[in-house]
Design an enzyme around this catalytic site. Structure first.
Site, short mmCIF file in Angstrom:
data_model
loop_
_atom_site.label_atom_id
_atom_site.label_comp_id
_atom_site.label_asym_id
_atom_site.label_seq_id
_atom_site.Cartn_x
_atom_site.Cartn_y
_atom_site.Cartn_z
CB SER A 50 -0.92 -0.02 1.22
OG SER A 50 -1.90 0.95 1.11
CD GLU A 71 -0.98 0.43 13.31
OE1 GLU A 71 -1.41 0.15 14.46
OE2 GLU A 71 -1.36 -0.17 12.29
CG PHE A 96 -3.96 2.50 10.65
CD1 PHE A 96 -5.20 2.31 11.27
CD2 PHE A 96 -3.81 2.04 9.35
CE1 PHE A 96 -6.24 1.68 10.60
CE2 PHE A 96 -4.85 1.41 8.68
CZ PHE A 96 -6.06 1.23 9.30
CG HIS A 122 -4.33 5.11 1.77
ND1 HIS A 122 -3.02 4.95 1.40
CD2 HIS A 122 -5.01 4.10 1.19
CE1 HIS A 122 -2.92 3.88 0.62
NE2 HIS A 122 -4.10 3.36 0.47
CG ASP A 130 -11.19 1.20 2.84
OD1 ASP A 130 -11.85 0.38 2.18
OD2 ASP A 130 -9.97 1.09 3.04
#
Lengths: 328, 287
Positions: A50, A71, A96, A122, A130
């Site tokens: 990604s 994370e 995240f 993103h 999403d």
């Protein structure tokens, strides 16, 4: 219309222009950076593909660390690597990192001024299908409040590539906010980029649109419409570095036009528009209308549909500016 | 538990540990706030690490090949500061500045404020990850140093600890030694009442750590375990160090109420008197 001194993309408004994403720019730039500097290390929390860092992993497996979906651990490991002399890039989706690991970014990284680069992809609505759960519309607020942290939000693919090169040179933590969605190329390989500098994409005299991130394109389109349809000369200033902000250019433009709009793909509360308004309120109080997501979460949809529904596409900017100029 | 042939050192280190305890009481009295029980409880381990185990040099505190010591439960920093001063990283006269305005001795450690500090800590659960990062850095850079991390036991209720606990064995960080201060208390009570950690050994072994359990006041065991960890290959070592909170000051021992409290002047004098009478000959209940 475009500022000729910046070597911007002349084909920006053509129908068949090329679209490219910030994350592709990141993947390409980090591979090159890894080739040039052997202290560059990449960490990922299960989002390798990604973030487009598979080529880096293949080429430098010993400098690639998969932490799994963790994370918080990734951020503190990054601090440990940085305090040992390496230059770690901790990479994930913005939703995240810096969200899930904000405490670790604050204490392990920023409080120690550790040389960790935080890359959040993103961002904004660019993870649009999403849904609201996955859309990071608060990360600018979360990061710009942290001492020692530099916050960069490039406006396109090429600027993301330049930002990666430049953030490496900073000895301290940096947050890079990037877009998943392919967007029009405003800059080119030859467009200048310096951390901390704002860039005048279009010179104007009637009103200023300050913008950050890939919605810079919406600002340009609004300026084009206002010029062609209403003879309004809009100044478009892209501010890829949100912190530290280029006060001089912000105030300079406000003095020139006397009316300002800020545009961001983020909550207007605490985000980029707030940062611009704070500077103006203290240094040269003029009206600044913050355009962005207004105290609400997003939802599923296409990228453009969401920008339209949540009020940050070019026609919203046009409408807002026409209203402002009517009232004044 | 194997014992190392360090008899001569043991007495010396026990004396140092007792001096550290006295220093802690004086510092906390002066500061009027801070964390007493954990600081006293870990004195034997810190003295053993800094005077026998760690390859560190106060004259060259940033040597890239030095061993790293990461304190995760930053609230026991009075002990870390006292130990660093005792080891010569900075003058002991600084110790009375603990928690004062403009002081280098912050209430929780701030990286960069003092030589010898390797990280910042305070918010619990972050140190083991930072230590794992340093251990990874040694592997990436082919450096010989080892990383030692101290965490509290209550701190292990933080989820991040278990993220790091999964990570370190997976990355085969055999240069990492994790020392857990198993004193069974946290600010709100006993760990097993607040949120049980047992069976701790089984948990860590199931995460693929090499696990040792020691009496955290027995200096030979502390040194022996740290040395044994050096010989473990392909996985990290966790040392569960059973300690007595408040160790050395009888009226504080075992009492969770002393986790985040400091002694009054009267109590401090009483504590210093009892520590002085020990003359470095602390005997553990495990003896």
């Amino acid at each position: 219309m475009l500022n000729t001194t910046l070597n911007l993309n002349e084909e920006i408004f053509l129908q068949d222009r090329e679209l490219k994403s910030g994350r592709d720019g990141f993947g390409e730039a980090i591979l090159k950076l890894g080739e040039e500097h052997e202290d560059v290390v990449i960490l990922t929390a299960d989002l390798e593909e990604s973030l487009r860092v598979t080529p880096f992993r293949k080429k430098f497996p010993d400098r690639f660390i998969e932490t799994g979906i963790a994370e918080q651990n990734m951020a503190s490991i990054g601090a440990g690597l940085a305090l040992s002399g390496l230059v770690p890039f901790i990479t994930s989706h913005a939703i995240f990192s810096p969200y899930r690991n904000w405490d670790q970014i604050r204490l392990s990284i920023c409080f120690s001024n550790a040389n960790v680069k935080i890359v959040g992809s993103h961002a904004g609505f660019s993870n649009s299908p999403d849904g609201g759960a996955a859309e990071s519309l608060e990360d600018i607020a979360l990061t710009r409040v942290l001492p020692n942290l530099t916050v960069i939000s490039p406006i396109d693919y090429w600027q993301t590539k330049r930002a990666v090169e430049e953030m490496y040179k900073i000895k301290g933590p940096v947050y890079l906010r990037i877009c998943k969605e392919p967007t029009p190329q405003i800059t080119t390989e030859n467009t200048p980029f310096e951390v901390g500098k704002a860039y005048t994409l279009v010179e104007g005299t009637d009103i200023t649109i300050f913008n950050t991130g890939t919605v810079a394109y919406e600002a340009l389109e609004a300026a084009k419409i206002l010029k062609a349809g209403h003879k309004i000369n809009v100044e478009v200033i892209a501010i890829p570095t949100i912190k530290p902000a280029d006060k001089e250019n912000i105030i300079g433009s406000a003095k020139k036009t006397g009316k300002c709009v800020s545009l961001e793909e983020h909550q207007i509360n605490g985000g980029f528009g707030s940062a611009v308004s704070e500077i103006l309120a203290e240094e040269f109080p003029v009206f600044n209308l913050r355009i962005g997501v207004n105290n609400t979460f997003g939802e599923s949809g296409s990228y453009q549909e969401l920008k339209d529904k949540y009020g940050i596409s070019s026609h919203h900017v046009v409408e807002a500016i026409l209203n402002m100029l009517k009232e004044k | 538990m194997p014992k190392s042939p360090v008899k001569n050192d043991v007495e010396k280190i026990a004396l140092i540990a007792n001096e550290l305890r006295e220093e802690i009481v004086r510092m906390l009295l002066e500061a009027e706030s801070g964390h007493t029980a954990g600081s006293l409880g870990m004195a034997d381990i810190f003295a053993s690490l800094y005077f026998k185990i760690l390859n560190v040099d106060p004259k060259n505190p940033t040597n890239p090949d030095r061993d790293r010591f990461v304190l995760s439960n930053g609230h026991i920093c009075p002990l870390l500061y006292a130990t660093l001063a005792e080891r010569g990283f900075f003058p002991k006269s600084k110790l009375k500045q603990l928690r004062k305005l403009n002081s280098d001795l912050q209430g929780h450690p701030k990286f960069g404020s003092l030589p010898g500090l390797e990280t910042s800590s305070g918010s619990l659960g972050q140190g083991l990850s930072q230590a794992a990062g340093m251990a990874m850095a040694a592997k990436i850079q082919n450096k010989p140093y080892r990383v030692y991390c101290v965490t509290g036991d209550g701190e292990m209720q933080e989820g991040q600890i278990w993220e790091a606990a999964m990570f370190a064995p997976n990355k085969k960080l055999d240069n990492l030694t994790w020392i857990i201060d198993r004193n069974n208390i946290q600010i709100g009570g006993h760990t097993e009442d607040v949120m049980p950690l047992e069976n701790l050994r089984n948990k860590l072994e199931s995460f693929n750590w090499y696990v040792l359990e020691i009496d955290g006041h027995n200096i030979e065991e502390i040194i022996g375990a740290c040395k044994m960890a050096r010989s473990v290959s392909q996985r990290p070592t966790a040392i569960i160090a059973h300690t007595i909170p408040g160790k050395g000051v009888e009226f504080m021992e075992y009492k969770f109420e002393w986790h985040g409290k400091v002694p009054s002047k009267e109590q401090a004098l009483k504590a210093l008197k009892s520590l002085a009478s020990l003359e470095g000959k602390i005997k553990s209940d495990y003896d």
